[in-house]
Structures are given as structure tokens and as C-alpha cells.
Motif scaffolding. Structure first.
Motif, PDB file in Angstrom:
ATOM      1  N   HIS A 112      64.699  36.963  23.450  1.00  0.00           N
ATOM      2  CA  HIS A 112      65.877  36.187  23.838  1.00  0.00           C
ATOM      3  C   HIS A 112      66.581  36.745  25.070  1.00  0.00           C
ATOM      4  O   HIS A 112      67.281  36.015  25.778  1.00  0.00           O
ATOM      5  CB  HIS A 112      66.863  36.114  22.671  1.00  0.00           C
ATOM      6  CG  HIS A 112      66.402  35.223  21.565  1.00  0.00           C
ATOM      7  ND1 HIS A 112      65.850  35.688  20.395  1.00  0.00           N
ATOM      8  CD2 HIS A 112      66.386  33.870  21.470  1.00  0.00           C
ATOM      9  CE1 HIS A 112      65.528  34.663  19.617  1.00  0.00           C
ATOM     10  NE2 HIS A 112      65.841  33.554  20.240  1.00  0.00           N
ATOM     11  N   MET A 138      66.724  34.937  28.501  1.00  0.00           N
ATOM     12  CA  MET A 138      67.527  33.736  28.705  1.00  0.00           C
ATOM     13  C   MET A 138      68.706  34.000  29.631  1.00  0.00           C
ATOM     14  O   MET A 138      69.215  33.088  30.273  1.00  0.00           O
ATOM     15  CB  MET A 138      68.021  33.196  27.363  1.00  0.00           C
ATOM     16  CG  MET A 138      66.902  32.791  26.409  1.00  0.00           C
ATOM     17  SD  MET A 138      67.517  32.083  24.863  1.00  0.00           S
ATOM     18  CE  MET A 138      68.031  30.454  25.403  1.00  0.00           C
ATOM     19  N   PRO A 143      66.487  33.204  34.509  1.00  0.00           N
ATOM     20  CA  PRO A 143      66.618  31.893  35.165  1.00  0.00           C
ATOM     21  C   PRO A 143      67.158  31.928  36.587  1.00  0.00           C
ATOM     22  O   PRO A 143      66.748  31.116  37.428  1.00  0.00           O
ATOM     23  CB  PRO A 143      67.568  31.131  34.230  1.00  0.00           C
ATOM     24  CG  PRO A 143      67.369  31.756  32.897  1.00  0.00           C
ATOM     25  CD  PRO A 143      67.155  33.207  33.181  1.00  0.00           C
ATOM     26  N   HIS A 162      60.151  32.646  25.238  1.00  0.00           N
ATOM     27  CA  HIS A 162      61.321  32.426  26.077  1.00  0.00           C
ATOM     28  C   HIS A 162      61.072  32.733  27.542  1.00  0.00           C
ATOM     29  O   HIS A 162      61.942  32.478  28.385  1.00  0.00           O
ATOM     30  CB  HIS A 162      62.494  33.272  25.562  1.00  0.00           C
ATOM     31  CG  HIS A 162      63.027  32.821  24.244  1.00  0.00           C
ATOM     32  ND1 HIS A 162      62.528  33.288  23.047  1.00  0.00           N
ATOM     33  CD2 HIS A 162      64.004  31.928  23.927  1.00  0.00           C
ATOM     34  CE1 HIS A 162      63.178  32.716  22.043  1.00  0.00           C
ATOM     35  NE2 HIS A 162      64.074  31.881  22.552  1.00  0.00           N
ATOM     36  N   CYS A 186      62.021  30.375  30.369  1.00  0.00           N
ATOM     37  CA  CYS A 186      63.368  30.287  30.945  1.00  0.00           C
ATOM     38  C   CYS A 186      63.361  30.764  32.392  1.00  0.00           C
ATOM     39  O   CYS A 186      64.171  30.321  33.206  1.00  0.00           O
ATOM     40  CB  CYS A 186      64.351  31.125  30.130  1.00  0.00           C
ATOM     41  SG  CYS A 186      64.602  30.515  28.440  1.00  0.00           S
ATOM     42  N   LEU A 197      62.861  27.803  34.791  1.00  0.00           N
ATOM     43  CA  LEU A 197      63.809  26.691  34.788  1.00  0.00           C
ATOM     44  C   LEU A 197      64.286  26.311  36.190  1.00  0.00           C
ATOM     45  O   LEU A 197      64.417  25.125  36.511  1.00  0.00           O
ATOM     46  CB  LEU A 197      65.027  27.026  33.921  1.00  0.00           C
ATOM     47  CG  LEU A 197      64.838  26.938  32.409  1.00  0.00           C
ATOM     48  CD1 LEU A 197      66.053  27.514  31.700  1.00  0.00           C
ATOM     49  CD2 LEU A 197      64.599  25.495  31.969  1.00  0.00           C
ATOM     50  N   TYR A 231      72.058  28.646  25.619  1.00  0.00           N
ATOM     51  CA  TYR A 231      71.708  27.261  25.909  1.00  0.00           C
ATOM     52  C   TYR A 231      70.444  26.910  25.126  1.00  0.00           C
ATOM     53  O   TYR A 231      69.773  27.784  24.560  1.00  0.00           O
ATOM     54  CB  TYR A 231      71.484  27.026  27.405  1.00  0.00           C
ATOM     55  CG  TYR A 231      70.523  28.004  28.053  1.00  0.00           C
ATOM     56  CD1 TYR A 231      69.148  27.789  28.058  1.00  0.00           C
ATOM     57  CD2 TYR A 231      71.000  29.158  28.665  1.00  0.00           C
ATOM     58  CE1 TYR A 231      68.271  28.695  28.648  1.00  0.00           C
ATOM     59  CE2 TYR A 231      70.139  30.068  29.257  1.00  0.00           C
ATOM     60  CZ  TYR A 231      68.773  29.840  29.241  1.00  0.00           C
ATOM     61  OH  TYR A 231      67.911  30.735  29.813  1.00  0.00           O
ATOM     62  N   ALA A 285      66.923  26.037  25.451  1.00  0.00           N
ATOM     63  CA  ALA A 285      65.895  26.127  26.497  1.00  0.00           C
ATOM     64  C   ALA A 285      64.979  24.904  26.504  1.00  0.00           C
ATOM     65  O   ALA A 285      64.600  24.402  27.573  1.00  0.00           O
ATOM     66  CB  ALA A 285      65.078  27.397  26.322  1.00  0.00           C
ATOM     67  N   GLU A 288      66.828  22.133  28.166  1.00  0.00           N
ATOM     68  CA  GLU A 288      66.970  22.392  29.589  1.00  0.00           C
ATOM     69  C   GLU A 288      65.668  22.109  30.334  1.00  0.00           C
ATOM     70  O   GLU A 288      65.674  21.613  31.471  1.00  0.00           O
ATOM     71  CB  GLU A 288      67.425  23.828  29.839  1.00  0.00           C
ATOM     72  CG  GLU A 288      68.862  24.106  29.430  1.00  0.00           C
ATOM     73  CD  GLU A 288      69.856  23.250  30.197  1.00  0.00           C
ATOM     74  OE1 GLU A 288      69.721  23.132  31.435  1.00  0.00           O
ATOM     75  OE2 GLU A 288      70.764  22.671  29.561  1.00  0.00           O
TER      76      GLU A 288
END
Length: 230
Positions: A105, A108, A112, A136, A139, A142, A177, A179, A182
Motif C-alpha cells: 500500500h 499509493m 503516482p 498496487h 498506482c 496512473l 483513493y 486505485a 482511478e
């Protein structure tokens, strides 16, 4: 000539609450590292700030910490790799055939918007290299844009840790958020396995994404298959 893989890890050590630790989900690195090492690929580790990459405590617990994790933890040389990761500015993308973004995590928060990592990812992609992520790690894709301004993930098939898996893992309330949402908002064609926590890998050209920690080995395997293809 040996292929070269650049692994991306996080520098974040906790959730928004400093009393709640997080970090790199170690098996997502060790499983891929083992696959690439078996092919005698050269490997290096980078993080947004360089230096220490903290470990997610839950990834070190019984059942989740398999032999590859235990071997890494018991090896001072490999542990040192996570104490002195490279800064993006010290990396020449032209030296790497693939970039592999790990999860946990923690990513995150710091992946990004890392312009340094975006620069590296874009350069590897533009040179015909492979962009891969697991869990993750997606991310970190993104906000990565191509030279023409388009998002790298727009219109592409991708997967990564799903919101349902966040809920089932009991951590959804801690997330900064969603993910999965997104990714969809950026025009990515997000996919997930019917069964949560099952291994699932999506390949879209030279973009390879794995859904969860259980997908790391298969994700690395798909990277190898692309690198070894004629």
C-alpha cells in the motif's frame, strides 16, 4: 548480452496514521527477482527518494512469508539492497530492458506523482522496453504520460489490486483513493479475476500487469516471455 531489469519500490513507512505501518510487500519483489535471476538478468532497485525501502509487516507473517521471502530476510547482501536503493536521477533508462513496479500500500502515496519515475518509465516504453507492475504497483502508472501527452494506460488493458480485495483485506478505510476507480477514470480498460486473491496477469503489448501479490511470479514470467521472444 544480459537483459537488465529495474525494480521500483516505495520509501513510505506508514499509512496516513503514523502508528499504522506499511511498506513494500516483499514477496512481490522476491518472486520476480527469483524469476529474473534464473535467467541471469541484471537487476537494480530504485525508489522515488532513494535510500531505505521499508517493509510491510504483514508481508513478513507466517503463510505470507514463503521461502523466497525468508531467504531474502536472511541474506545481508540482499537486505542491503533495500537500505540503499537508487534515486531516479541516478538511473539511465537506456540501460534497462524492463521496469517492474512492485506494490504494497505504501506505493499509493509516493509512486503516482514521482516525476523521476515517470521519466524513466516513459523512456523505457519509448525505447521498446517493457513496463510491468504488480498489485498496487500500478498506482505508479496512473499519471505517466507519453511524449504526445496521452496517458500511458489510456485505452490499455490493465489489472492491479481491486477494490473488492481492499475490502476483503479489511484495509479499504485506510486507502487514500480507490486505485481501481482511478485507473478506469484515466481510460484504462481495467480487468480483474473472478476470484479475489487469485493469480491474474494481463498483457497488452509491452504493458504487463499483475493483480495481487499472488501474481508476482506469473507477471515476471510474462516479462521474460516478451524479452525472450524473437
Amino acid at each position: 548480452m544480459s537483459r537488465r531489469i529495474l525494480h521500483v519500490v516505495s520509501n513510505i513507512a506508514h499509512y496516513e496514521d503514523p502508528a499504522q505501518p506499511t511498506g513494500l510487500w516483499l514477496s512481490e519483489l522476491t518472486h520476480a527477482w527469483h524469476v529474473f535471476a534464473a535467467k541471469e538478468y541484471e537487476q537494480r532497485i530504485v525508489s522515488p527518494q532513494g535510500g531505505v525501502s521499508p517493509l510491510e509487516p504483514r508481508s513478513l507473517k507466517w503463510l505470507l512469508a514463503d521461502a523466497s521471502v525468508k531467504d531474502w530476510l536472511a541474506d545481508p547482501v540482499r537486505m542491503a539492497l533495500l537500505s540503499s536503493t537508487a534515486r531516479p536521477g541516478a538511473i539511465d533508462p537506456a540501460e534497462f530492458d524492463a521496469i517492474y513496479l512492485t506494490g504494497g500500500h505504501a506505493v499509493m502515496w509516493d509512486l503516482p506523482d514521482s516525476e523521476g519515475l515517470q521519466r524513466i518509465t516513459r523512456a523505457i516504453h519509448e525505447r521498446g522496453g517493457i513496463v510491468a507492475s504488480v498489485c498496487h504497483g500500478y498506482c505508479g502508472l496512473l499519471n505517466t504520460r507519453l511524449p504526445d501527452g496521452r496517458l500511458l494506460v489510456a485505452g490499455r488493458r490493465v489489472t492491479g489490486f481491486s477494490w473488492r480485495e481492499e475490502v476483503l483485506a479489511g484495509v479499504a478505510a485506510k486507502m487514500p483513493y480507490n486505485a481501481e476507480a482511478e485507473m478506469r477514470r484515466r481510460g484504462a480498460r481495467y480487468e480483474k479475476a473472478w476470484l479475489p486473491f487469485a493469480s491474474n496477469v494481463v498483457v497488452d503489448g509491452r504493458l504487463v500487469t499483475g493483480q495481487n501479490p499472488m501474481s508476482a511470479k506469473a507477471t515476471a514470467g510474462q516479462v521474460v516471455a516478451l524479452l525472450e521472444s524473437p
